[in-house]
Design a protein around this motif. Structure first.
Motif, short mmCIF file in Angstrom:
data_model
loop_
_atom_site.label_atom_id
_atom_site.label_comp_id
_atom_site.label_asym_id
_atom_site.label_seq_id
_atom_site.Cartn_x
_atom_site.Cartn_y
_atom_site.Cartn_z
N GLY A 90 8.86 -18.64 -4.71
CA GLY A 90 9.85 -17.75 -4.12
C GLY A 90 10.47 -16.75 -5.08
O GLY A 90 11.40 -16.04 -4.70
N LYS A 91 9.98 -16.70 -6.31
CA LYS A 91 10.54 -15.77 -7.30
C LYS A 91 9.47 -14.81 -7.79
O LYS A 91 8.30 -15.19 -7.94
CB LYS A 91 11.12 -16.53 -8.49
N ILE A 92 9.90 -13.59 -8.04
CA ILE A 92 8.98 -12.59 -8.59
C ILE A 92 8.66 -12.96 -10.03
O ILE A 92 9.56 -13.21 -10.83
CB ILE A 92 9.59 -11.18 -8.52
N ARG A 93 7.38 -12.96 -10.35
CA ARG A 93 6.93 -13.24 -11.71
C ARG A 93 6.31 -12.00 -12.36
O ARG A 93 6.26 -11.91 -13.59
CB ARG A 93 5.91 -14.37 -11.72
N LEU A 94 5.83 -11.07 -11.52
CA LEU A 94 5.19 -9.86 -12.06
C LEU A 94 5.24 -8.77 -11.01
O LEU A 94 5.00 -9.02 -9.82
CB LEU A 94 3.73 -10.16 -12.43
N ILE A 95 5.53 -7.55 -11.46
CA ILE A 95 5.48 -6.36 -10.62
C ILE A 95 4.64 -5.35 -11.38
O ILE A 95 4.80 -5.17 -12.59
CB ILE A 95 6.88 -5.77 -10.37
N SER A 96 3.74 -4.67 -10.66
CA SER A 96 2.89 -3.68 -11.33
C SER A 96 2.58 -2.50 -10.42
O SER A 96 2.41 -2.64 -9.22
CB SER A 96 1.57 -4.31 -11.77
N HIS A 97 2.43 -1.36 -11.05
CA HIS A 97 1.85 -0.18 -10.43
C HIS A 97 0.38 -0.49 -10.17
O HIS A 97 -0.26 -1.18 -10.97
CB HIS A 97 2.00 1.01 -11.40
N VAL A 98 -0.17 -0.03 -9.05
CA VAL A 98 -1.59 -0.18 -8.73
C VAL A 98 -2.11 1.11 -8.10
O VAL A 98 -1.33 1.99 -7.74
CB VAL A 98 -1.86 -1.36 -7.76
N SER A 99 -3.42 1.17 -7.96
CA SER A 99 -4.06 2.24 -7.19
C SER A 99 -5.05 1.56 -6.26
O SER A 99 -5.93 0.83 -6.70
CB SER A 99 -4.76 3.24 -8.11
N LEU A 128 0.81 -1.22 0.00
CA LEU A 128 0.00 0.00 0.00
C LEU A 128 0.84 1.27 0.00
O LEU A 128 0.48 2.25 -0.64
CB LEU A 128 -0.95 0.01 1.20
N SER A 129 1.95 1.27 0.72
CA SER A 129 2.73 2.51 0.83
C SER A 129 3.35 2.90 -0.51
O SER A 129 3.43 4.08 -0.84
CB SER A 129 3.80 2.38 1.91
N ARG A 130 3.75 1.92 -1.29
CA ARG A 130 4.36 2.23 -2.59
C ARG A 130 3.38 2.10 -3.75
O ARG A 130 3.72 2.46 -4.88
CB ARG A 130 5.57 1.33 -2.84
N GLN A 131 2.18 1.57 -3.48
CA GLN A 131 1.18 1.37 -4.52
C GLN A 131 1.74 0.48 -5.64
O GLN A 131 1.73 0.82 -6.82
CB GLN A 131 0.69 2.71 -5.08
N VAL A 132 2.22 -0.69 -5.21
CA VAL A 132 2.83 -1.66 -6.12
C VAL A 132 2.33 -3.05 -5.75
O VAL A 132 2.12 -3.35 -4.57
CB VAL A 132 4.37 -1.61 -6.03
N LEU A 133 2.14 -3.90 -6.76
CA LEU A 133 1.74 -5.28 -6.58
C LEU A 133 2.86 -6.20 -7.04
O LEU A 133 3.53 -5.91 -8.04
CB LEU A 133 0.47 -5.56 -7.39
N PHE A 134 3.04 -7.30 -6.32
CA PHE A 134 4.03 -8.33 -6.68
C PHE A 134 3.31 -9.66 -6.79
O PHE A 134 2.48 -9.99 -5.94
CB PHE A 134 5.09 -8.48 -5.58
#
Length: 188
Positions: free
Chosen positions: A87-96, A76-82
């Motif tokens: 155990g590995k990141i598959r997607l990172i996105s901006h959110v609102s 919530l603080s950065r407005q980002v979704l992972f």
């Protein structure tokens, strides 16, 4: 027209699992929101341009530690979704997310908050889902009427009634990867 620098930027964003949409060397809305995610993760103000600091962040991004093995984490603080898998990141996105204010709309009133906690996706709606507060695309409900969903409007700040708004191209991808039962963790 294809811009070689934009093509390199889009390729690098894709390598970092931040979806720029089509990797075609054309600066689009999708490229801009991918840059916002990168900028926010690196402590930069999200802007829709390639600043020197943004270019440095592309080359040497801050390391992200996987707090979970599988599932979705909403920061919530950065407005980002992972999205994590094994155990590995598959997607990172901006959110609102939730605007944290009182609202009244179409006869419904409430407090626009995205609640902290651990949840599971319990219902998915392919295509458009018309709710009492508006239309949602590729909806993945995780807490009563609160969902991850695509939206044509995903500003750089918290602006929803409580849902997690995603850029449309990210909603398409996330919907393919998130099933009923997937954990969704909402963190401050």
């Amino acid at each position: 027209m294809i811009d070689p620098q934009i093509l390199q930027v889009e390729q690098r964003l894709a390598e970092l699992h931040i979806s720029p949409g089509r990797v075609d060397g054309v600066f689009t809305k999708e490229t801009a929101v991918a840059l916002w995610a990168l900028q926010k993760l690196n402590g930069l103000r999200p802007v829709s341009k390639l600043t020197p600091a943004t270019l440095r962040a592309l080359q040497r991004p801050r390391r992200i530690h996987a707090p979970v093995r599988d599932g979705v984490v909403v920061d919530l603080s950065r407005q980002v979704l992972f999205l994590y898998e094994r155990g590995k990141i598959r997607l990172i996105s901006h959110v609102s997310t939730g605007a944290n204010r009182y609202y009244c709309m179409k006869g419904r009133c409430g407090y626009a908050v995205t609640p902290l906690g651990d949840y599971r996706v319990f219902r998915r709606v392919h295509g458009w889902d018309r709710g009492p507060l508006g239309s949602m695309y590729k909806t993945m409900y995780f807490n009563h009427g609160i969902a991850l969903h695509g939206s044509k409007t995903v500003p750089r700040w918290p602006a929803s009634h409580g849902c997690v708004r995603l850029p449309m191209h990210v909603a398409d991808r996330l919907f393919r990867q998130v099933e009923v039962g997937t954990m969704v963790r909402v963190r401050p």
